[in-house]
Design a protein around this motif. Structure first.
Motif, short mmCIF file in Angstrom:
data_model
loop_
_atom_site.label_atom_id
_atom_site.label_comp_id
_atom_site.label_asym_id
_atom_site.label_seq_id
_atom_site.Cartn_x
_atom_site.Cartn_y
_atom_site.Cartn_z
N LEU A 161 0.82 -1.20 0.00
CA LEU A 161 0.00 0.00 0.00
C LEU A 161 0.86 1.26 0.00
O LEU A 161 1.78 1.38 0.81
CB LEU A 161 -0.92 0.01 1.23
CG LEU A 161 -2.10 -0.97 1.21
CD1 LEU A 161 -2.68 -1.14 2.60
CD2 LEU A 161 -3.18 -0.50 0.23
N LEU A 162 0.55 2.16 -0.91
CA LEU A 162 1.26 3.43 -1.02
C LEU A 162 2.77 3.24 -1.09
O LEU A 162 3.54 3.97 -0.48
CB LEU A 162 0.90 4.36 0.14
CG LEU A 162 -0.55 4.82 0.22
CD1 LEU A 162 -0.75 5.70 1.44
CD2 LEU A 162 -0.97 5.57 -1.05
N MET A 163 3.18 2.24 -1.85
CA MET A 163 4.60 1.97 -2.05
C MET A 163 5.00 2.27 -3.49
O MET A 163 4.25 2.03 -4.43
CB MET A 163 4.93 0.52 -1.71
CG MET A 163 4.72 0.15 -0.25
SD MET A 163 5.83 1.03 0.88
CE MET A 163 7.42 0.31 0.43
N ASP A 164 6.20 2.81 -3.64
CA ASP A 164 6.81 3.05 -4.94
C ASP A 164 8.04 2.15 -5.01
O ASP A 164 9.13 2.54 -4.61
CB ASP A 164 7.19 4.52 -5.07
CG ASP A 164 7.81 4.85 -6.43
OD1 ASP A 164 7.78 3.97 -7.32
OD2 ASP A 164 8.32 5.97 -6.60
N GLY A 165 7.80 0.93 -5.48
CA GLY A 165 8.85 -0.07 -5.40
C GLY A 165 9.07 -0.45 -3.95
O GLY A 165 8.15 -0.84 -3.26
N GLY A 170 5.87 9.13 -2.29
CA GLY A 170 6.17 10.50 -1.89
C GLY A 170 7.46 10.66 -1.13
O GLY A 170 7.83 11.79 -0.78
N GLY A 171 8.13 9.56 -0.81
CA GLY A 171 9.44 9.65 -0.15
C GLY A 171 9.40 9.62 1.36
O GLY A 171 10.45 9.56 2.00
N LYS A 172 8.21 9.67 1.95
CA LYS A 172 8.11 9.64 3.42
C LYS A 172 7.09 8.57 3.83
O LYS A 172 6.10 8.35 3.15
CB LYS A 172 7.67 11.00 3.97
CG LYS A 172 8.70 12.11 3.81
CD LYS A 172 8.36 13.31 4.70
CE LYS A 172 7.01 13.92 4.38
NZ LYS A 172 6.75 15.13 5.21
N TRP A 173 7.35 7.94 4.96
CA TRP A 173 6.42 6.95 5.48
C TRP A 173 5.21 7.59 6.15
O TRP A 173 4.12 7.02 6.15
CB TRP A 173 7.12 6.05 6.51
CG TRP A 173 8.16 5.15 5.95
CD1 TRP A 173 9.51 5.32 5.99
CD2 TRP A 173 7.93 3.92 5.24
NE1 TRP A 173 10.15 4.28 5.36
CE2 TRP A 173 9.21 3.40 4.89
CE3 TRP A 173 6.78 3.21 4.87
CZ2 TRP A 173 9.35 2.20 4.19
CZ3 TRP A 173 6.93 2.01 4.17
CH2 TRP A 173 8.20 1.52 3.84
N ASN A 174 5.41 8.73 6.73
CA ASN A 174 4.41 9.29 7.65
C ASN A 174 4.25 10.78 7.36
O ASN A 174 5.22 11.52 7.37
CB ASN A 174 4.89 9.05 9.09
CG ASN A 174 3.89 9.46 10.13
OD1 ASN A 174 3.25 10.49 10.04
ND2 ASN A 174 3.77 8.64 11.17
N TYR A 175 2.99 11.19 7.13
CA TYR A 175 2.70 12.60 6.84
C TYR A 175 1.92 13.26 7.98
O TYR A 175 1.17 14.20 7.76
CB TYR A 175 1.96 12.72 5.51
CG TYR A 175 2.85 12.41 4.33
CD1 TYR A 175 3.52 13.41 3.66
CD2 TYR A 175 3.05 11.10 3.93
CE1 TYR A 175 4.37 13.12 2.60
CE2 TYR A 175 3.89 10.78 2.87
CZ TYR A 175 4.55 11.81 2.21
OH TYR A 175 5.40 11.51 1.16
N ASP A 176 2.12 12.74 9.19
CA ASP A 176 1.36 13.24 10.33
C ASP A 176 1.61 14.73 10.57
O ASP A 176 0.73 15.44 11.06
CB ASP A 176 1.73 12.44 11.59
CG ASP A 176 0.58 12.34 12.56
OD1 ASP A 176 -0.58 12.41 12.11
OD2 ASP A 176 0.83 12.19 13.76
N HIS A 177 2.78 15.21 10.23
CA HIS A 177 3.10 16.62 10.43
C HIS A 177 2.14 17.53 9.66
O HIS A 177 1.88 18.67 10.08
CB HIS A 177 4.54 16.90 9.99
CG HIS A 177 4.97 18.33 10.19
ND1 HIS A 177 5.27 18.85 11.44
CD2 HIS A 177 5.10 19.36 9.31
CE1 HIS A 177 5.58 20.13 11.32
NE2 HIS A 177 5.49 20.47 10.04
#
Length: 508
Positions: A161-165, A170-177
């Motif tokens: 899920l939401l993986m690019d390879g 998007g380059g980050k695991w977590n967008y909680d910020h």
């Protein structure tokens, strides 16, 4: 060949449930039962009872249409045995069955009850979840800290899920910020609501008669009660609320009970929806450009991250987990948790919403009702039983680690590296509750001051031996010690006076 009794519990309403897959349609008897023990082991919210009974009846009817031999016991049946084990034994006696098939329950009390049966009960793993007990234990083995973030990354890799390879989208695991915006001016979304049909109305009448004195409003009742309705609710959320879910998932607004939240957890936890279809729908919305990455990642994290992690913690820690009380808190749960009768607007709003909807979102649970209980030193087992009773999505496997661990720090840090506590400033930042409150969030001590302000510092002072060297709390302790001796004494005196009023049952 003798039949076997195949028991399906009220939170196992999935056609792919393991016990059903192990059963033989030409031989076995499906047992579903509305029993007093399950309805009363805590004083469940009437909406939760009605939701489960209605959903059970509809699921049973779908099994009957599919050709299964079915035994369904309603709560008011005269020969109802009153418990799941009792109904299994009655079914065995009346059908000649000598063994039972079951899917592992989500609460140790029911697992124990099935294991203590005087007949063979074959309990199969509940493989509707992403992570098995063995897989979680293997991940946890040898780790000094069982932090959800690292577990979550493993689940992302496992599912894709939401993986690019092999890297996160998007380059980050977590967008909680990006998901901490204060409340917006208005809300332009609402959960899909359903008009009760004949089956639901019959259940509502029953619940009114039997559980009318329980905490919580039964009507209006608008929950989905079958998979078709739940899927419509999912589609509605994806289209109308998911795009703004991320930005405002931590926000709270007076009079706005749902904001952009999905209100799908009760359907997921009862089995009407699967984690796979929910996450696939959310991911597709991102791929189609209909929802931003921060919203979709935050939503998926709650399901394949927190939900699976909490279940792993519950089964790893064992049945004594709900009795843990590392901080030795022993104050009784205040009465306003049951009647919303308090001048603290944030608590009044959260409890009133819980009473009316059997729902409150995660920040209301963690940083309002949970935060107050922790700061005030409430017995964590009482807090645990309250949460288990009042929310429609609450089952012990998911509720207990959230409350005993994350909310109350009663497990000593298994779930969290520090207690989730705050003064009034956090609530003021993330809500509009403080604007019309009888207490002033900007006043720190004395009459009229927000109780969260002085309770926060009193909590830190009371537990400085435990938390004083915690690197995540060091800055707050330095701030505390920089205060004048007079200010610290005034703060502690304000907290002591407030807690004394609480103990005496004086309205606060």
């Amino acid at each position: 060949m003798k039949p076997r009794v195949v028991v399906i519990l009220g939170d196992q309403l999935s056609p792919e449930i393991r016990a059903l897959r192990e059963a033989d349609k030409d031989r076995d008897v499906i047992l579903m039962a509305e029993v007093g023990d399950e309805a009363t082991y805590v004083p469940h919210h009437p909406k939760k009872i009605a939701f489960l009974f209605a959903a059970m009846r509809k699921f049973a009817e779908s099994l009957h249409r599919d050709g299964w031999t079915l035994r369904y016991t309603k709560l008011d049946d005269s020969d109802n045995a009153g418990s799941i084990p009792g109904e299994i034994l009655r079914a065995c006696e009346e059908t000649g069955a000598e063994e039972c098939l079951a899917t592992e329950p989500g609460e140790f009390r029911l697992i124990d009850a099935l294991e203590e049966m005087p007949i063979p009960v074959h309990i199969f793993p509940d493989d509707r979840f992403l992570c098995s007990h063995g897989e979680f234990d293997a991940w946890a083995e040898g780790r000094k800290e069982l932090r959800m973030e690292f577990f979550y990354r493993e689940m992302r890799r496992k599912t894709g899920l939401l993986m690019d390879g092999d890297k996160p989208e998007g380059g980050k695991w977590n967008y909680d910020h990006d998901n901490r915006k204060p409340p917006p001016g208005s809300i332009d979304a609402a959960p899909m609501q359903f008009t009760p049909d004949e089956t639901v109305e019959e259940v509502l009448t029953l619940v009114e008669a039997r559980f009318g004195n329980n905490f919580g409003a039964l009507r209006p009742f608008w929950f989905a009660t079958d998979t078709a309705q739940a899927r419509r609710a999912l589609s509605h959320f994806i289209k109308t609320a998911l795009p703004r879910f991320g930005d405002f998932q931590d926000a709270m607004m007076e009079g706005e009970r749902f904001l952009y939240h999905s209100i799908l957890s009760m359907y997921l936890n009862a089995g009407l929806l699967s984690w796979t279809e929910i996450c696939a729908a959310a991911e597709q919305a991102y791929k189609d450009g209909d929802a931003p990455l921060n919203a979709v990642e935050g939503f998926i994290r709650q399901i394949v991250g927190w939900r699976e992690y909490m279940r792993g913690i519950y089964f790893r820690e064992g049945p004594a987990y709900t009795r843990r009380n590392t901080l030795n808190h022993d104050r009784k749960l205040p009465g306003f948790y049951w009647d919303a009768d308090t001048s603290m607007t944030c608590l009044s709003e959260a409890v009133a919403q819980t009473r009316d909807e059997a729902y409150a979102h995660h920040i209301q649970r963690l940083m309002v009702t949970g935060n107050f209980a922790l700061l005030s030193g409430i017995d964590p087992h009482e807090v645990h039983e309250w949460y288990l009773a009042v929310y429609a999505d609450a089952y012990e496997w998911v509720e207990a680690p959230n409350v005993i661990g994350m909310s109350q720090f009663a497990d000593g840090g298994v779930v969290g590296s520090k207690p989730y506590v705050s003064g009034g400033n956090y609530i003021n930042k993330m809500s509009d509750y403080c604007k019309g409150c009888a207490y002033d969030v900007k006043v720190k001590t004395g009459e009229g001051a927000c109780p969260f302000n002085y309770l926060y510092w009193a909590f830190l002072d009371r537990h400085k031996a435990r938390f004083g060297k915690n690197p995540r709390m060091a800055q707050m302790y330095r701030t505390w010690m920089r205060m004048s001796e007079e200010k610290r004494a005034d703060t502690l005196q304000s907290a002591e006076a407030f807690l004394d009023r609480l103990d005496r049952g004086v309205r606060v």
